[in-house]
Design a protein around this motif. Structure first.
Motif, PDB file in Angstrom:
ATOM      1  N   ARG A 109      -5.162   2.981  -7.038  1.00  0.00           N
ATOM      2  CA  ARG A 109      -4.852   2.239  -6.148  1.00  0.00           C
ATOM      3  C   ARG A 109      -6.086   1.287  -6.327  1.00  0.00           C
ATOM      4  O   ARG A 109      -6.989   2.024  -6.662  1.00  0.00           O
ATOM      5  N   ASP A 110      -6.499   0.709  -5.157  1.00  0.00           N
ATOM      6  CA  ASP A 110      -8.089  -0.448  -5.482  1.00  0.00           C
ATOM      7  C   ASP A 110      -8.573  -0.082  -4.688  1.00  0.00           C
ATOM      8  O   ASP A 110      -8.418   0.748  -3.626  1.00  0.00           O
ATOM      9  N   GLY A 153      -6.291   0.497  -0.801  1.00  0.00           N
ATOM     10  CA  GLY A 153      -5.577   1.027  -0.690  1.00  0.00           C
ATOM     11  C   GLY A 153      -4.304   0.637  -1.598  1.00  0.00           C
ATOM     12  O   GLY A 153      -3.680   1.293  -1.815  1.00  0.00           O
ATOM     13  N   TYR A 154      -4.617  -0.667  -1.606  1.00  0.00           N
ATOM     14  CA  TYR A 154      -3.353  -1.459  -2.594  1.00  0.00           C
ATOM     15  C   TYR A 154      -2.848  -0.658  -3.731  1.00  0.00           C
ATOM     16  O   TYR A 154      -3.795  -0.587  -4.675  1.00  0.00           O
ATOM     17  N   PHE A 155      -1.467  -0.986  -4.291  1.00  0.00           N
ATOM     18  CA  PHE A 155      -1.230  -0.228  -5.997  1.00  0.00           C
ATOM     19  C   PHE A 155      -2.017  -1.431  -7.032  1.00  0.00           C
ATOM     20  O   PHE A 155      -1.810  -2.873  -6.488  1.00  0.00           O
ATOM     21  N   LYS A 204       0.773  -1.009  -0.147  1.00  0.00           N
ATOM     22  CA  LYS A 204       0.127  -0.133   0.400  1.00  0.00           C
ATOM     23  C   LYS A 204       0.886   1.172  -0.427  1.00  0.00           C
ATOM     24  O   LYS A 204       0.431   2.342  -0.897  1.00  0.00           O
ATOM     25  N   THR A 205       2.269   0.512   0.283  1.00  0.00           N
ATOM     26  CA  THR A 205       2.679   2.228   0.707  1.00  0.00           C
ATOM     27  C   THR A 205       4.099   2.047   0.535  1.00  0.00           C
ATOM     28  O   THR A 205       4.228   0.674   0.253  1.00  0.00           O
TER      29      THR A 205
END
Length: 169
Positions: free
Chosen positions: A72-73, A76-78, A38-39
């Motif tokens: 992002r979905d 919040g995931y790339f 996510k980050t």
């Protein structure tokens, strides 16, 4: 004369981007989607296994993430294999599909049936059939063709009898 080889402490931003892309694509190939990243901090374990941990390394990975501008979905995931525009268009399509109550219907169980008609009158015939309750549930889909209408139906005998009753009467 001895040359001193300068060693890079940190990877370049482009190198970080390539590595991040490779990590995310591997994740997608293995699990079907990204469920871990996510980050920028989520990538640090990998980068710190290759380079000395430092603020510079962290900043370089953060720069790479920002530069990649990945969508992002909903969690919040790339999403590495799509652009932000593609994700937005897919959201619009999902909304339209839900409004249209869309569903995939395989035609492998259907039989094609062709109604030959004058090309300039076929659209009017098709519209009349779409509005006639007698034709409901008699065909899955109908497509105008050069000289008539192609029906895909799971009850060809019923449709054929109905069409012939109107043609011959």
């Amino acid at each position: 004369m001895e040359r001193s080889i300068s060693l890079r402490k940190n990877p370049s931003r482009v190198s970080c981007e390539n590595t991040i892309r490779r990590i995310l694509m591997t994740e997608i190939l293995e699990t079907g989607k990204n469920e871990h990243f996510k980050t920028a901090a989520d990538f640090m374990t990998y980068f710190e296994s290759l380079y000395p941990a430092s603020d510079g390394l962290t900043k370089q990975v953060q720069r790479a993430i920002r530069s990649m501008n990945m969508p992002r979905d909903e969690k919040g995931y790339f999403i590495p294999n799509k652009t932000i525009e593609q994700v937005e268009k897919e959201k619009q399509m999902k909304y339209l599909f839900s409004l249209a109550d869309a569903q995939v219907v395989p035609l492998d169980a259907c039989v094609p049936l062709f109604l030959k008609a004058e090309p300039h009158l076929a659209p009017c015939l098709l519209q009349s059939m779409e509005e006639n309750p007698a034709f409901r549930e008699k065909y899955v889909t109908a497509v105008l063709s050069y000289n008539g209408i192609v029906f895909y139906t799971d009850c060809p005998s019923q449709l054929k009898v109905l069409l012939e009753s109107l043609i011959l009467s």
